[in-house]
Design a protein around this motif. Structure first.
Motif, PDB file in Angstrom:
ATOM      1  N   VAL A  46      22.287 -83.089 -38.540  1.00  0.00           N
ATOM      2  CA  VAL A  46      21.893 -84.267 -37.766  1.00  0.00           C
ATOM      3  C   VAL A  46      23.082 -85.027 -37.192  1.00  0.00           C
ATOM      4  CG1 VAL A  46      19.736 -84.529 -39.018  1.00  0.00           C
ATOM      5  CG2 VAL A  46      21.737 -85.838 -39.735  1.00  0.00           C
ATOM      6  N   ILE A  47      24.293 -84.668 -37.589  1.00  0.00           N
ATOM      7  CA  ILE A  47      25.420 -85.282 -36.884  1.00  0.00           C
ATOM      8  C   ILE A  47      26.009 -84.285 -35.891  1.00  0.00           C
ATOM      9  CG2 ILE A  47      25.927 -86.954 -38.702  1.00  0.00           C
ATOM     10  CD1 ILE A  47      28.283 -85.222 -39.531  1.00  0.00           C
TER      11      ILE A  47
ATOM     12  N   VAL B 187      27.729 -97.675 -35.160  1.00  0.00           N
ATOM     13  CA  VAL B 187      27.422 -97.710 -36.595  1.00  0.00           C
ATOM     14  C   VAL B 187      27.269 -96.299 -37.177  1.00  0.00           C
ATOM     15  CG1 VAL B 187      25.734 -98.472 -38.300  1.00  0.00           C
ATOM     16  CG2 VAL B 187      26.478-100.044 -36.525  1.00  0.00           C
ATOM     17  N   PRO B 188      26.569 -95.382 -36.480  1.00  0.00           N
ATOM     18  CA  PRO B 188      26.485 -94.020 -37.025  1.00  0.00           C
ATOM     19  C   PRO B 188      27.849 -93.398 -37.280  1.00  0.00           C
ATOM     20  CG  PRO B 188      24.907 -94.287 -35.263  1.00  0.00           C
ATOM     21  CD  PRO B 188      25.735 -95.540 -35.283  1.00  0.00           C
ATOM     22  N   LEU B 189      28.819 -93.703 -36.404  1.00  0.00           N
ATOM     23  CA  LEU B 189      30.164 -93.132 -36.599  1.00  0.00           C
ATOM     24  C   LEU B 189      30.814 -93.700 -37.857  1.00  0.00           C
ATOM     25  CD1 LEU B 189      31.334 -93.210 -32.872  1.00  0.00           C
ATOM     26  CD2 LEU B 189      30.230 -91.366 -34.142  1.00  0.00           C
ATOM     27  N   LEU B 190      30.572 -95.007 -38.090  1.00  0.00           N
ATOM     28  CA  LEU B 190      31.071 -95.619 -39.333  1.00  0.00           C
ATOM     29  C   LEU B 190      30.489 -94.891 -40.541  1.00  0.00           C
ATOM     30  CD1 LEU B 190      32.211 -98.124 -41.058  1.00  0.00           C
ATOM     31  CD2 LEU B 190      29.926 -99.084 -40.754  1.00  0.00           C
ATOM     32  N   ARG B 191      29.177 -94.633 -40.457  1.00  0.00           N
ATOM     33  CA  ARG B 191      28.496 -94.031 -41.618  1.00  0.00           C
ATOM     34  C   ARG B 191      28.943 -92.596 -41.877  1.00  0.00           C
ATOM     35  NH1 ARG B 191      22.648 -96.691 -40.337  1.00  0.00           N
ATOM     36  NH2 ARG B 191      23.275 -98.806 -40.855  1.00  0.00           N
ATOM     37  N   ARG B 192      29.449 -91.942 -40.832  1.00  0.00           N
ATOM     38  CA  ARG B 192      29.937 -90.579 -41.061  1.00  0.00           C
ATOM     39  C   ARG B 192      31.197 -90.578 -41.914  1.00  0.00           C
ATOM     40  NH1 ARG B 192      28.656 -87.731 -35.195  1.00  0.00           N
ATOM     41  NH2 ARG B 192      26.537 -88.540 -35.154  1.00  0.00           N
TER      42      ARG B 192
ATOM     43  N   TRP C 238      25.836 -98.959 -31.476  1.00  0.00           N
ATOM     44  CA  TRP C 238      25.820 -97.498 -31.299  1.00  0.00           C
ATOM     45  C   TRP C 238      26.969 -96.821 -32.014  1.00  0.00           C
ATOM     46  CZ3 TRP C 238      29.749 -94.772 -28.892  1.00  0.00           C
ATOM     47  CH2 TRP C 238      30.672 -95.516 -28.139  1.00  0.00           C
TER      48      TRP C 238
ATOM     49  N   PHE D 166      19.883 -89.074 -31.392  1.00  0.00           N
ATOM     50  CA  PHE D 166      19.570 -87.827 -32.074  1.00  0.00           C
ATOM     51  C   PHE D 166      18.216 -87.930 -32.769  1.00  0.00           C
ATOM     52  CE2 PHE D 166      19.669 -84.609 -35.279  1.00  0.00           C
ATOM     53  CZ  PHE D 166      20.340 -83.573 -34.658  1.00  0.00           C
TER      54      PHE D 166
ATOM     55  N   GLY E 247      24.565 -90.875 -40.817  1.00  0.00           N
ATOM     56  CA  GLY E 247      25.252 -91.163 -39.560  1.00  0.00           C
ATOM     57  C   GLY E 247      24.760 -90.395 -38.355  1.00  0.00           C
ATOM     58  N   ALA E 248      23.441 -90.036 -38.364  1.00  0.00           N
ATOM     59  CA  ALA E 248      22.880 -89.459 -37.143  1.00  0.00           C
ATOM     60  C   ALA E 248      22.757 -90.580 -36.116  1.00  0.00           C
ATOM     61  CB  ALA E 248      21.504 -88.861 -37.422  1.00  0.00           C
ATOM     62  N   THR E 249      23.063 -90.283 -34.871  1.00  0.00           N
ATOM     63  CA  THR E 249      22.958 -91.329 -33.857  1.00  0.00           C
ATOM     64  C   THR E 249      21.487 -91.600 -33.557  1.00  0.00           C
ATOM     65  OG1 THR E 249      23.046 -89.710 -32.092  1.00  0.00           O
ATOM     66  CG2 THR E 249      25.127 -90.693 -32.748  1.00  0.00           C
TER      67      THR E 249
END
Lengths: 228, 297
Positions: free
Chosen positions: A106-107, A74-79, A72, B213, B208-210
């Motif tokens: 989307v973030i 991983v999205p933060l890494l990708r940001r 969960w 989301f 990096g969308a969760t």
């Protein structure tokens, strides 16, 4: 900023993508990854955004061991990582502005931030006039600029570019390279895979050469060719 | 995570528009299966209530011979009075029994007119204290002088209950099969919606969308389908119950069994709420499952 230690990756059918790869990339560096098709360049980029997992070895990005990262997060890494691809990956039903805004939407960025950031970054890539054009109304170079704007709008620490000039003619490529260079000067670490020799030779930046998954050369201010 | 509500609704609506036919197929399947579930539940309610009444009033009737003498009749009366197992009893005289007989065969004049008052046997209607004692009480009178026959209402009640039980099981089975079909359809609808938008999903993951989301609009879509289907089922059950109840009330028969088959409107409301919950859960969980397959990193 990026550190790989003894990274191995093999795909089905014993296709070796990376073998015992270790490397360090410092903050604010600009690095070319070169090598023929199938040498493991794209695999390396996919490993960095955790789209793939290595069979063995460890990878740190921005000080974090991403092998330890729970899914969960991983999205933060990708940001923290902007990505640019050869095929742009733009959404055809959205305008240039909307494509860039989408990345912030989307973030969960609030609308007033989006309204402020998107025009700024479109100005940076020189597309203020084309903001309401759809991808199919733009040239390849312009589309790649939109995609760079999208990757950069969140001010990532790292920008990964997988053959960003692969579909563009030489003069357009020069423009894209100027843009990436500018982004690099703002303090963003840029890692770019390519097999465009003229670009590498002109830029004279650090070059890491891969051959069948093995690092065969790591040279500061290098050129494309294997001679030194 | 700050969820942008406007974004979520915009996405949900555009998804539903894109897949009108699939979405309505899923919706209708949910509606049909939940209607059956609701019907089964209500039939059960009615049967339960009626059974309680029947059981509380299980009667045995001691029919006297038409020519039984007064002393014979009095002896039975005394015996019933002295038995602790008997809750209460009532004597149905010849004229009363004849009136009842005429009512039952009101539509068949041939039968109705074939008998005279004198030919009708008078009877004792006995209510035991507990349903289990019916048989014991009855057996004591079977060979008593002047008794024509002892008949038990319980046997008829049992037969009816077993028929309705069977009906219920059938309804449940059909409802379960249809409900699984509905979940699969919802799963498929959502899967198609995601497939149509796989580029967007890919970009969302890239920037990096969760997962939540990405998932929420699809789950909302499933939720709406389930909810709408359940609401439709609710409506059908409501109207259906009204129709049936009116039929029973309006019919000019005196069959007690049907009169006791009562389903109140609060039964329907309770069942309806249950249907809505099931619909929402099936829709939401189904679509959540469908999305997770696409979200594997």
């Amino acid at each position: 900023m990026i550190r790989l230690r003894d990274v191995n990756k093999t795909y089905k059918g014993n296709v070796v993508a990376l073998r015992d790869v270790s490397l360090d990339i410092a903050k604010q560096e600009f690095v070319f990854i070169v090598g023929p098709t199938g040498s493991g360049k794209s695999t390396m980029i996919r490993l960095l955004i955790k789209e793939e997992k290595p069979d063995s070895g460890r990878i740190w990005v921005a000080g974090k061991d991403i092998g330890q990262l729970s899914s969960w997060k991983v999205p933060l890494l990708r940001r923290n990582i902007g990505c640019v691809f050869q095929d742009f990956k733009l959404l055809p039903s959205k305008t240039a502005y909307e494509n860039v805004a989408f990345a912030l939407e989307v973030i969960g960025r609030p609308p007033h931030v989006i309204k402020q950031q998107v025009p700024q970054v479109l100005d940076l890539v020189g597309l203020t006039k084309k903001r309401d054009h759809f991808p199919n109304e733009m040239s390849g170079g312009e589309q790649q600029r939109v995609s760079i704007a999208r990757a950069f709008v969140n001010r990532p620490l790292i920008l990964l570019a997988d053959e960003p000039t692969g579909n563009l003619d030489p003069s357009t490529s020069v423009g894209i390279m100027r843009l990436l260079d500018r982004i690099n000067r703002t303090g963003t670490t840029v890692v770019m895979s390519t097999h465009d020799s003229s670009i590498v030779d002109t830029m004279r930046r650090r070059v890491i050469e891969l051959d069948r998954g093995v690092i065969v050369r790591d040279q500061a201010r290098g050129v494309y060719g294997a001679f030194t | 995570m700050a969820v942008n509500l406007e974004y979520v609704f915009r996405e949900t609506v555009s998804n539903l528009k894109r897949n009108v036919s699939m979405a309505s197929a899923a919706l209708l399947t949910v509606a049909v299966s939940l209607t059956l579930v609701g019907g089964a539940l209500l039939v059960k309610r009615g049967v339960d209530r009626a059974t309680v009444q029947w059981k509380g009033n299980v009667e045995l009737s001691i029919f006297m011979k038409a020519d039984a003498s007064q002393p014979e009749s009095d002896a039975i009366d005394r015996q019933l009075k002295s038995m602790p197992e008997v809750k209460n009893y009532r004597y149905v005289s010849k004229p009363e029994a004849f009136e009842e007989f005429k009512k039952i065969f009101a539509n068949e004049p041939d039968v109705r007119d074939s008998l005279t008052v004198d030919q009708i046997p008078p009877s004792y209607r006995v209510v035991p204290r507990a349903a289990e004692q019916t048989k014991i009480i009855g057996q004591r009178f079977e060979d008593t002088a002047g008794v024509f026959r002892v008949s038990y209402a319980k046997e008829e009640v049992d037969a009816l209950v077993s028929v309705t039980n069977f009906l219920q099981i059938m309804l449940w089975a059909i409802a379960i099969v249809l409900l699984s079909a509905a979940s699969l359809l919802i799963l498929n609808t959502i899967r198609m919606a995601i497939f149509a938008r796989r580029r967007e999903v890919a970009v969302m993951k890239l920037v990096g969308a969760t997962n939540w989301f990405i998932r929420v609009p699809f789950m909302l879509e499933g939720l709406l389908q389930g909810l709408a289907g359940a609401a439709l089922a609710f409506g059908v059950v409501w109207v259906g119950r009204d129709l049936i109840q009116n039929r029973i009330a309006g019919a000019r028969n005196d069959i007690q069994l049907f009169k006791q088959f009562l389903v109140t409107s609060s039964d329907v409301t309770g069942t309806g709420i249950l249907l809505l919950i099931v619909g929402v859960v099936v829709g939401t969980v189904g679509s959540a499952l469908a999305v997770s397959r696409f979200l594997d990193v």
